[in-house]
Scaffold this motif. Structure first.
Motif, PDB file in Angstrom:
ATOM      1  N   VAL A 119       0.835  -1.206   0.000  1.00 24.39           N
ATOM      2  CA  VAL A 119       0.000   0.000   0.000  1.00 24.39           C
ATOM      3  C   VAL A 119       0.870   1.256   0.000  1.00 24.39           C
ATOM      4  CG1 VAL A 119      -1.656   1.335   1.340  1.00 24.39           C
ATOM      5  CG2 VAL A 119      -1.978  -1.126   1.049  1.00 24.39           C
ATOM      6  N   ASN A 120       1.873   1.313   0.864  1.00 17.52           N
ATOM      7  CA  ASN A 120       2.689   2.523   0.955  1.00 17.52           C
ATOM      8  C   ASN A 120       3.558   2.716  -0.279  1.00 17.52           C
ATOM      9  OD1 ASN A 120       2.486   3.814   3.847  1.00 17.52           O
ATOM     10  ND2 ASN A 120       2.420   1.605   4.155  1.00 17.52           N
ATOM     11  N   ALA A 121       4.079   1.631  -0.856  1.00 18.19           N
ATOM     12  CA  ALA A 121       4.894   1.767  -2.065  1.00 18.19           C
ATOM     13  C   ALA A 121       4.046   2.240  -3.245  1.00 18.19           C
ATOM     14  CB  ALA A 121       5.581   0.440  -2.384  1.00 18.19           C
ATOM     15  N   GLN A 122       2.834   1.674  -3.394  1.00 17.74           N
ATOM     16  CA  GLN A 122       1.972   2.081  -4.502  1.00 17.74           C
ATOM     17  C   GLN A 122       1.425   3.482  -4.295  1.00 17.74           C
ATOM     18  OE1 GLN A 122      -0.824  -1.135  -4.647  1.00 17.74           O
ATOM     19  NE2 GLN A 122       0.577  -2.505  -5.743  1.00 17.74           N
ATOM     20  N   ALA A 123       1.302   3.910  -3.048  1.00 18.98           N
ATOM     21  CA  ALA A 123       0.880   5.292  -2.795  1.00 18.98           C
ATOM     22  C   ALA A 123       1.973   6.273  -3.204  1.00 18.98           C
ATOM     23  CB  ALA A 123       0.536   5.477  -1.314  1.00 18.98           C
ATOM     24  N   ARG A 124       3.216   5.861  -3.060  1.00 18.91           N
ATOM     25  CA  ARG A 124       4.330   6.735  -3.446  1.00 18.91           C
ATOM     26  C   ARG A 124       4.587   6.689  -4.949  1.00 18.91           C
ATOM     27  NH1 ARG A 124       7.910   8.430   0.377  1.00 18.91           N
ATOM     28  NH2 ARG A 124       9.699   8.128  -0.997  1.00 18.91           N
ATOM     29  N   TRP A 125       4.483   5.495  -5.534  1.00 18.74           N
ATOM     30  CA  TRP A 125       4.701   5.354  -6.987  1.00 18.74           C
ATOM     31  C   TRP A 125       3.686   4.343  -7.506  1.00 18.74           C
ATOM     32  CZ3 TRP A 125       8.321   8.408  -9.376  1.00 18.74           C
ATOM     33  CH2 TRP A 125       8.472   8.216 -10.749  1.00 18.74           C
ATOM     34  N   PRO A 126       2.565   4.805  -8.049  1.00 17.99           N
ATOM     35  CA  PRO A 126       1.442   3.904  -8.386  1.00 17.99           C
ATOM     36  C   PRO A 126       1.801   2.784  -9.355  1.00 17.99           C
ATOM     37  CG  PRO A 126       0.742   6.204  -8.425  1.00 17.99           C
ATOM     38  CD  PRO A 126       2.231   6.222  -8.291  1.00 17.99           C
ATOM     39  N   HIS A 127       2.774   2.971 -10.217  1.00 16.39           N
ATOM     40  CA  HIS A 127       3.063   1.978 -11.252  1.00 16.39           C
ATOM     41  C   HIS A 127       4.177   1.009 -10.843  1.00 16.39           C
ATOM     42  CE1 HIS A 127       0.416   4.021 -14.057  1.00 16.39           C
ATOM     43  NE2 HIS A 127       1.024   5.163 -13.789  1.00 16.39           N
ATOM     44  N   VAL A 128       4.508   0.958  -9.568  1.00 15.63           N
ATOM     45  CA  VAL A 128       5.553   0.047  -9.126  1.00 15.63           C
ATOM     46  C   VAL A 128       5.068  -1.400  -9.279  1.00 15.63           C
ATOM     47  CG1 VAL A 128       4.776   0.112  -6.735  1.00 15.63           C
ATOM     48  CG2 VAL A 128       7.132  -0.517  -7.247  1.00 15.63           C
ATOM     49  N   ALA A 129       5.975  -2.287  -9.714  1.00 17.23           N
ATOM     50  CA  ALA A 129       5.629  -3.692  -9.972  1.00 17.23           C
ATOM     51  C   ALA A 129       6.239  -4.567  -8.884  1.00 17.23           C
ATOM     52  CB  ALA A 129       6.141  -4.127 -11.345  1.00 17.23           C
ATOM     53  N   PHE A 130       5.386  -5.380  -8.251  1.00 18.95           N
ATOM     54  CA  PHE A 130       5.825  -6.275  -7.181  1.00 18.95           C
ATOM     55  C   PHE A 130       5.670  -7.725  -7.626  1.00 18.95           C
ATOM     56  CE2 PHE A 130       5.465  -2.667  -4.303  1.00 18.95           C
ATOM     57  CZ  PHE A 130       6.480  -2.924  -3.388  1.00 18.95           C
ATOM     58  N   LYS A 131       6.599  -8.551  -7.160  1.00 17.20           N
ATOM     59  CA  LYS A 131       6.471 -10.003  -7.259  1.00 17.20           C
ATOM     60  C   LYS A 131       6.533 -10.541  -5.839  1.00 17.20           C
ATOM     61  CE  LYS A 131       8.219 -10.694 -11.946  1.00 17.20           C
ATOM     62  NZ  LYS A 131       9.128 -11.467 -12.811  1.00 17.20           N
ATOM     63  N   VAL A 132       5.365 -10.953  -5.324  1.00 19.32           N
ATOM     64  CA  VAL A 132       5.240 -11.339  -3.928  1.00 19.32           C
ATOM     65  C   VAL A 132       5.367 -12.861  -3.814  1.00 19.32           C
ATOM     66  CG1 VAL A 132       3.794 -11.242  -1.867  1.00 19.32           C
ATOM     67  CG2 VAL A 132       3.752  -9.356  -3.520  1.00 19.32           C
ATOM     68  N   VAL A 133       6.227 -13.296  -2.885  1.00 17.81           N
ATOM     69  CA  VAL A 133       6.369 -14.711  -2.562  1.00 17.81           C
ATOM     70  C   VAL A 133       6.034 -14.859  -1.078  1.00 17.81           C
ATOM     71  CG1 VAL A 133       7.886 -16.711  -2.482  1.00 17.81           C
ATOM     72  CG2 VAL A 133       8.162 -15.006  -4.306  1.00 17.81           C
ATOM     73  N   ASN A 134       4.944 -15.580  -0.786  1.00 17.52           N
ATOM     74  CA  ASN A 134       4.524 -15.770   0.596  1.00 17.52           C
ATOM     75  C   ASN A 134       5.210 -16.996   1.190  1.00 17.52           C
ATOM     76  OD1 ASN A 134       1.466 -14.663  -0.651  1.00 17.52           O
ATOM     77  ND2 ASN A 134       2.539 -13.566   0.943  1.00 17.52           N
ATOM     78  N   THR A 135       5.782 -16.826   2.358  1.00 18.20           N
ATOM     79  CA  THR A 135       6.475 -17.905   3.059  1.00 18.20           C
ATOM     80  C   THR A 135       6.102 -17.854   4.530  1.00 18.20           C
ATOM     81  OG1 THR A 135       8.409 -16.564   3.610  1.00 18.20           O
ATOM     82  CG2 THR A 135       8.433 -17.695   1.477  1.00 18.20           C
ATOM     83  N   ALA A 136       6.501 -18.885   5.252  1.00 13.57           N
ATOM     84  CA  ALA A 136       6.409 -18.831   6.708  1.00 13.57           C
ATOM     85  C   ALA A 136       7.456 -17.844   7.210  1.00 13.57           C
ATOM     86  CB  ALA A 136       6.647 -20.214   7.307  1.00 13.57           C
ATOM     87  N   VAL A 137       7.097 -17.041   8.205  1.00 11.89           N
ATOM     88  CA  VAL A 137       8.022 -16.048   8.735  1.00 11.89           C
ATOM     89  C   VAL A 137       8.368 -16.334  10.194  1.00 11.89           C
ATOM     90  CG1 VAL A 137       7.396 -14.216   7.128  1.00 11.89           C
ATOM     91  CG2 VAL A 137       6.049 -14.536   9.192  1.00 11.89           C
ATOM     92  N   GLN A 138       7.955 -17.476  10.687  1.00 11.09           N
ATOM     93  CA  GLN A 138       8.378 -17.934  11.996  1.00 11.09           C
ATOM     94  C   GLN A 138       8.183 -19.444  12.048  1.00 11.09           C
ATOM     95  OE1 GLN A 138       5.412 -15.648  14.316  1.00 11.09           O
ATOM     96  NE2 GLN A 138       4.728 -17.594  15.174  1.00 11.09           N
ATOM     97  N   GLY A 139       8.844 -20.063  12.983  1.00 12.04           N
ATOM     98  CA  GLY A 139       8.721 -21.504  13.079  1.00 12.04           C
ATOM     99  C   GLY A 139       9.816 -22.231  12.325  1.00 12.04           C
ATOM    100  N   PRO A 140       9.810 -23.531  12.372  1.00  8.09           N
ATOM    101  CA  PRO A 140      10.910 -24.329  11.800  1.00  8.09           C
ATOM    102  C   PRO A 140      10.998 -24.304  10.295  1.00  8.09           C
ATOM    103  CG  PRO A 140       9.130 -25.745  12.578  1.00  8.09           C
ATOM    104  CD  PRO A 140       8.801 -24.377  13.061  1.00  8.09           C
ATOM    105  N   THR A 141       9.897 -24.013   9.600  1.00 10.54           N
ATOM    106  CA  THR A 141       9.940 -24.026   8.126  1.00 10.54           C
ATOM    107  C   THR A 141      10.259 -22.654   7.537  1.00 10.54           C
ATOM    108  OG1 THR A 141       7.546 -23.614   8.000  1.00 10.54           O
ATOM    109  CG2 THR A 141       8.281 -25.917   8.070  1.00 10.54           C
ATOM    110  N   ALA A 142      10.422 -21.653   8.373  1.00  9.53           N
ATOM    111  CA  ALA A 142      10.594 -20.287   7.860  1.00  9.53           C
ATOM    112  C   ALA A 142      11.902 -20.149   7.080  1.00  9.53           C
ATOM    113  CB  ALA A 142      10.537 -19.287   9.012  1.00  9.53           C
ATOM    114  N   VAL A 143      12.996 -20.610   7.672  1.00  5.80           N
ATOM    115  CA  VAL A 143      14.309 -20.397   7.038  1.00  5.80           C
ATOM    116  C   VAL A 143      14.407 -21.063   5.671  1.00  5.80           C
ATOM    117  CG1 VAL A 143      16.782 -20.829   7.261  1.00  5.80           C
ATOM    118  CG2 VAL A 143      15.485 -19.996   9.217  1.00  5.80           C
ATOM    119  N   PRO A 144      14.086 -22.359   5.517  1.00  5.68           N
ATOM    120  CA  PRO A 144      14.213 -22.957   4.170  1.00  5.68           C
ATOM    121  C   PRO A 144      13.279 -22.318   3.156  1.00  5.68           C
ATOM    122  CG  PRO A 144      13.192 -24.500   5.720  1.00  5.68           C
ATOM    123  CD  PRO A 144      13.738 -23.383   6.533  1.00  5.68           C
TER     124      PRO A 144
END
Length: 410
Positions: free
Chosen positions: A160-185
């Motif tokens: 939201v904040n990046a697109q508010a600053r530059w509306p045409h910014v292109a993101f490639k989002v990769v969702n992962t675990a961010v805690q727990g034993p599987t987060a690091v790999p």
């Protein structure tokens, strides 16, 4: 052990029994790892744990009495770091090795922080925190990779904040675990994928705040080394301002929060538009000032006499040129006449002293021929004999003659 052959092999049970006998002779060891799975069904006397090495993709099964699991304080949960005292055990029926634990100790916060501090010193000594190796982010990246939890507040803040600053910014989002034993790999795999993408020029690793245990994956040695080895600049946006995992020191840029990361990776279109407007105004004023200065200079040049009457100096110079041209012409003619007179005098002297003038007064040049037939000037009668061939040259030509008699007797 007796040797086996293709004709005398061991059955599977024998091999399994011998392996079991060897494993059972091993002593108990203290093992440290991260709990990735806990299975303790009600009514059973044995609990099963999966213990993983957080710095490598290696795990082992641990069994323990259910009562022992209940005595651990604080209660064990997935992702917790523990130290167990266990003896290797080999299950003959399944052919698997596990650890039979008789003591389990949860690693306290103080010990975790001490280990992180030791790792911090190690990575700093290797130069992974050095400012010289950190790369500058592009002014406006054509693609931004974002590694964060699925539907997390951190993902929302960055997008939201990046697109508010530059509306045409292109993101490639990769969702992962961010805690727990599987987060690091998962984070390392996502980092490798985005690093190989040619359209991604900046990678952001973002997570909201949390406890020390929740943020442990971002102080993992394997993750820190993966970020250091990445070819794409990496931005760390973990937790809040007081949170400082080791990833913040290894990353090329540390953002205090995910919102701060959005402000650091793309420029503000309003600010840049205002800056362009200001630069355009400054350029216009500078150009007008330069034109005014050059116009005044041109007027000053046009007011000078040489430009006010440009033909007058040319006419005066034309008279000077004509005068010098006439002077030069007369000097050349005088020199030419003097040299012509000197040449005529030299020619007369040469004519008077030359052999042609002498022959014109009646003299002749007599030549004789030697045995080879070459002519020579006759200077003495002793040089010729009777019958010798002569060539007599006079003023207007030459004649041939022959000697008769002995020249010396006449």
């Amino acid at each position: 052990m007796s040797e086996t052959t293709a004709e005398n092999p061991w059955p599977v049970r024998t091999v399994a029994r011998k392996i079991g006998d060897w494993v059972h002779r091993l002593g108990a060891v203290w093992v440290e790892g991260q709990v990735t799975q806990i299975s303790a069904r009600p009514g059973t006397s044995t609990a099963f744990l999966t213990l993983r090495d957080p710095s490598a993709d290696v795990s082992m099964t641990v069994t323990c009495p259910t009562g022992l699991l209940r005595t651990v304080e604080p209660p064990l949960r997935e992702g917790a770091s523990v130290v167990v005292f266990a003896k290797p055990a080999f299950f003959l029926g399944r052919g698997t090795i596990s650890l039979r634990a008789t003591e389990i100790r949860a690693v306290g916060i103080g010990e975790l922080l001490a280990r992180i501090e030791r790792l911090r010193k190690l990575l700093a000594a290797e130069g992974l925190f050095s400012a010289q190796r950190k790369r500058k982010l592009p002014f406006l990246p054509k693609g931004i990779g974002l590694i964060t939890g699925r539907a997390s507040a951190a993902e929302h803040d960055v997008l939201v904040n990046a697109q508010a600053r530059w509306p045409h910014v292109a993101f490639k989002v990769v969702n992962t675990a961010v805690q727990g034993p599987t987060a690091v790999p998962q984070i390392i795999k996502a980092l490798s994928t985005l690093d190989k993408d040619p359209d991604v020029e900046v990678i952001v690793i973002a997570r909201g705040g949390g406890s020390v245990e929740d943020l442990l994956p971002f102080s993992d040695e394997a993750l820190c080394r993966a970020v250091s080895a990445a070819g794409t600049p990496v931005v760390s946006a973990i937790g809040h301002e007081p949170d400082t995992p080791l990833l913040d020191h290894v990353a090329d840029l540390r953002a205090s929060t995910p919102t701060d990361a959005a402000k650091r990776i793309v420029p503000d279109v309003r600010e840049e538009t205002q800056r362009v407007r200001q630069m355009r105004d400054r350029g216009r004023r500078a150009l007008h000032g330069w034109v005014d200065t050059q116009a005044r200079l041109l007027n000053q040049l046009r007011s000078r006499p040489v430009l006010a009457d440009p033909l007058g100096p040319i006419d005066r110079r034309a008279d000077d040129v004509e005068m010098h041209r006439e002077r030069g012409r007369r000097a050349v003619l005088t020199t030419l006449s003097r040299e012509q007179a000197a040449l005529a005098s030299a020619r007369a002297r040469l004519t008077a002293l030359g052999p042609a003038a002498t022959m014109a007064r009646g003299y002749a040049v007599v030549q004789f021929y030697d045995e080879a037939g070459n002519p020579h000037v006759l200077r003495s009668v002793s040089e010729i004999k009777d019958g010798a061939k002569l060539r007599i040259r006079v003023a207007d030509g030459a004649a041939k003659a022959a000697v008769q008699g002995d020249p010396e007797s006449e």
